[in-house]
Design a protein around this motif. Structure first.
Motif, PDB file in Angstrom:
ATOM      1  N   GLN A 198      80.148  42.051   6.022  1.00 52.71           N
ATOM      2  CA  GLN A 198      79.098  41.105   5.772  1.00 52.71           C
ATOM      3  C   GLN A 198      78.361  41.188   7.225  1.00 52.71           C
ATOM      4  OE1 GLN A 198      79.216  37.092   3.631  1.00 52.71           O
ATOM      5  NE2 GLN A 198      81.089  38.001   2.882  1.00 52.71           N
ATOM      6  N   THR A 199      78.758  41.684   8.309  1.00 54.77           N
ATOM      7  CA  THR A 199      78.482  42.054   9.599  1.00 54.77           C
ATOM      8  C   THR A 199      77.511  42.893   9.498  1.00 54.77           C
ATOM      9  OG1 THR A 199      80.196  42.847  10.797  1.00 54.77           O
ATOM     10  CG2 THR A 199      80.285  40.473  10.380  1.00 54.77           C
TER      11      THR A 199
ATOM     12  N   ALA B   8      86.683  49.301  13.370  1.00 52.35           N
ATOM     13  CA  ALA B   8      86.652  47.863  13.405  1.00 52.35           C
ATOM     14  C   ALA B   8      87.026  47.412  11.959  1.00 52.35           C
ATOM     15  CB  ALA B   8      85.384  47.438  13.738  1.00 52.35           C
ATOM     16  N   TYR B   9      86.521  48.144  10.981  1.00 51.88           N
ATOM     17  CA  TYR B   9      86.894  47.723   9.436  1.00 51.88           C
ATOM     18  C   TYR B   9      88.533  47.732   9.235  1.00 51.88           C
ATOM     19  CZ  TYR B   9      87.547  48.118   4.217  1.00 51.88           C
ATOM     20  OH  TYR B   9      87.797  47.869   3.198  1.00 51.88           O
TER      21      TYR B   9
ATOM     22  N   LEU C  29      82.378  51.439  13.465  1.00 52.33           N
ATOM     23  CA  LEU C  29      82.295  50.600  12.410  1.00 52.33           C
ATOM     24  C   LEU C  29      83.669  50.711  11.496  1.00 52.33           C
ATOM     25  CD1 LEU C  29      78.504  50.642  11.164  1.00 52.33           C
ATOM     26  CD2 LEU C  29      79.816  49.110  12.710  1.00 52.33           C
TER      27      LEU C  29
ATOM     28  N   TYR D 202      84.037  41.089   7.401  1.00 55.26           N
ATOM     29  CA  TYR D 202      83.458  41.842   8.242  1.00 55.26           C
ATOM     30  C   TYR D 202      82.672  42.702   7.532  1.00 55.26           C
ATOM     31  CZ  TYR D 202      82.963  46.147  11.083  1.00 55.26           C
ATOM     32  OH  TYR D 202      82.586  47.277  11.757  1.00 55.26           O
TER      33      TYR D 202
ATOM     34  N   GLU E 158      90.494  44.941  10.901  1.00 47.33           N
ATOM     35  CA  GLU E 158      90.172  43.430  10.711  1.00 47.33           C
ATOM     36  C   GLU E 158      91.016  43.128   9.491  1.00 47.33           C
ATOM     37  OE1 GLU E 158      88.062  41.050  11.379  1.00 47.33           O
ATOM     38  OE2 GLU E 158      87.137  41.967  13.004  1.00 47.33           O
TER      39      GLU E 158
ATOM     40  N   ASP F 165      90.332  40.016   7.678  1.00 45.84           N
ATOM     41  CA  ASP F 165      89.403  39.509   6.784  1.00 45.84           C
ATOM     42  C   ASP F 165      88.173  40.716   6.630  1.00 45.84           C
ATOM     43  OD1 ASP F 165      87.679  38.460   4.909  1.00 45.84           O
ATOM     44  OD2 ASP F 165      87.800  36.475   6.030  1.00 45.84           O
ATOM     45  N   LYS F 166      88.665  41.605   5.664  1.00 43.39           N
ATOM     46  CA  LYS F 166      87.717  42.697   5.633  1.00 43.39           C
ATOM     47  C   LYS F 166      86.531  42.578   5.052  1.00 43.39           C
ATOM     48  CE  LYS F 166      90.906  46.732   5.955  1.00 43.39           C
ATOM     49  NZ  LYS F 166      91.906  45.883   6.944  1.00 43.39           N
TER      50      LYS F 166
END
Length: 205
Positions: A111-112, A99-100, A96, A109, A103, A105-106
């Motif tokens: 919000q997932t 991925a953050y 996680l 992201y 990204e 648009d953090k």
């Protein structure tokens, strides 16, 4: 309207009441250094969702003790959905966090992540060091009275004070959460009825 003069009055009373460190912290919130720090911030926001901060903090501490020792958050926290979300974030924190970081648009992201929604994502990204304001119930009431949005309200005061947007949010939210400024009364009746420094300070003496 929450003018610069009124904002400074709010800040002065909060500092007098001992909230200066949280204001200063907002000016220099660090980005997470590793997956553990990232996961801890997400878990903190999950615990805070729908709860008063005074209630959420001990829950957060207990959950962190549990997951760090290899146990489930469910062992110390009876909320099934939140406990599952906490376990998921801690278990997969390496993936996680990576991925953050990658990204663009953090905010989207975040919000997932489990139990993180459109409003709590603003809370989390702010705690991860980004210069954001959280459009929670208090801030939205203030903004509606001033015929603006939470983002625009905080942006205007940030330009006027030199503070970060996140710091403006911290000051206004803390004032409402602690009872110095009633957001509901402010929305309905305005500044004079809602700002209560004497009562606020006397309750702490």
């Amino acid at each position: 309207m929450i003018t610069l003069k009124r904002f400074k009055a709010i800040e002065a009373v909060l500092r007098q009441a001992g909230h200066g460190p949280s204001i200063d912290w907002s000016e220099a919130i660090p980005e997470p250094a590793d997956p553990d720090a990232f996961a801890a911030e997400a878990i903190y926001v999950i615990c805070n969702s729908g709860f008063r901060n005074s209630i959420a903090r001990p829950i957060f501490r207990n959950c962190m003790k549990a997951v760090r020792s290899g146990r489930s958050a469910a062992d110390v926290f009876g909320h099934e959905g939140k406990s599952a979300a906490i376990d998921h974030v801690w278990r997969d924190r390496d993936v996680l966090f990576a991925a953050y970081q990658s990204e663009a648009d953090k905010l989207a992201y975040l919000q997932t992540l489990p139990w993180i929604g459109p409003v709590t994502a603003h809370h989390l990204i702010k705690n991860l060091g980004a210069d954001h304001a959280k459009p929670d119930v208090h801030m939205e009431r203030l903004a509606r009275r001033d015929r603006t949005t939470t983002a625009k309200l905080c942006r205007r005061l940030a330009k006027q004070t030199g503070y970060r947007i996140a710091t403006i949010d911290t000051v206004l939210w803390r004032a409402c959460a602690e009872g110095l400024l009633s957001s509901s009364i402010y929305e309905a009746k305005g500044w004079k009825a809602a700002f209560r420094p004497k009562q606020f300070l006397s309750s702490r003496s």
